[in-house]
Design a protein around this motif. Sequence first.
Motif, PDB file in Angstrom:
ATOM      1  N   CYS A 141      27.534 -20.065 -12.493  1.00 23.14           N
ATOM      2  CA  CYS A 141      27.844 -20.638 -13.810  1.00 23.14           C
ATOM      3  C   CYS A 141      28.368 -22.068 -13.677  1.00 23.14           C
ATOM      4  O   CYS A 141      27.939 -22.979 -14.413  1.00 23.14           O
ATOM      5  N   ASN A 142      29.261 -22.296 -12.733  1.00 25.04           N
ATOM      6  CA  ASN A 142      29.849 -23.619 -12.562  1.00 25.04           C
ATOM      7  C   ASN A 142      28.846 -24.629 -12.005  1.00 25.04           C
ATOM      8  O   ASN A 142      28.878 -25.811 -12.383  1.00 25.04           O
ATOM      9  N   LEU A 143      27.957 -24.185 -11.115  1.00 22.09           N
ATOM     10  CA  LEU A 143      26.922 -25.082 -10.606  1.00 22.09           C
ATOM     11  C   LEU A 143      26.006 -25.554 -11.728  1.00 22.09           C
ATOM     12  O   LEU A 143      25.584 -26.713 -11.758  1.00 22.09           O
ATOM     13  N   LYS A 144      25.712 -24.658 -12.658  1.00 23.75           N
ATOM     14  CA  LYS A 144      24.834 -25.009 -13.776  1.00 23.75           C
ATOM     15  C   LYS A 144      25.525 -25.930 -14.782  1.00 23.75           C
ATOM     16  O   LYS A 144      24.899 -26.844 -15.329  1.00 23.75           O
ATOM     17  N   ASN A 145      26.807 -25.675 -15.023  1.00 24.07           N
ATOM     18  CA  ASN A 145      27.496 -26.348 -16.114  1.00 24.07           C
ATOM     19  C   ASN A 145      28.370 -27.530 -15.690  1.00 24.07           C
ATOM     20  O   ASN A 145      28.688 -28.393 -16.503  1.00 24.07           O
TER      21      ASN A 145
END
Length: 288
Positions: A141-145
Amino acid sequence: MKEYLSLIKKVLKNGEFREDRTKVGTLSLFGLQSRYDLTKGFPLLTTKKIYFKAIVHELLWFLKGDTNIEYLVKNNVNIWNEWPYEIFKKSSDYNDLSIEEFKEKIINDHNFALKYGELGPVYGKQWRNFNGIDQIENLICNLKNDPNSRRHIVSAWDPAKINKMALPPCHTLFQLFVTNEGELDLLLYQRSGDIFLGVPFNIASYSLLNILIARECKLKPRYFIHTIGDGHIYTNHLEQVNLQIKRKPYKLPTINIKSEDNIFSLKAEDIILENYQSHPVIKGKVAV
């Protein structure tokens, strides 16, 4: 895999002989780092044959949060058997069973596997449920956002649970980095690395993890950077590593993922190793 052969040579040249927990003895060197360029091929060792499916099954086992060897053994992956077997030998149910008989009981007796195939809160538990935190879901999630974050970190080291693990995590923490061009690098810190047996698996496993995460996040896998605290060659592996460094590496293979499933739903048969050529197997005994 010249990087791996350089690692062996460095430990052989500069390492010091040390007594260790297993009583086998090691040639050890502290503080090593190697970099593997995934754009040039998949870094699976070619100077000896590596059982790739074992790497795939183990990684998928981690990603599912599993900590019992039953799944692995049923898929002919035996790299974790020694540790629960040593625990089983201390139990009242032991009755002089050999490790092969222990393996057969794990396969054929689910209740036995539940009781004696458990490793404790090792990698899968920490990755997917670190005191209630799903680190892998959060990471993706953090890599995407927030790709520029410096907090893309997953830790397997929980000091409060170390004494409940059959083997405390050797590969303790990994961190990811997204470049401005959408490339993904993965850096592993490994506190302890068995250069002959374990490290080739670790290189391939975390390189594959980088590939799977990059695919999930629509990024391009670039580097796997491997940092090892205590890098060691066991004294009963010296003959084997000296044979390896005399062998000329072949061209690296490639990975093809034949599925649209997400990272948590992939099956071993979805991950295909292509164009793998290697020298013959070199066997060595695991120090437990």
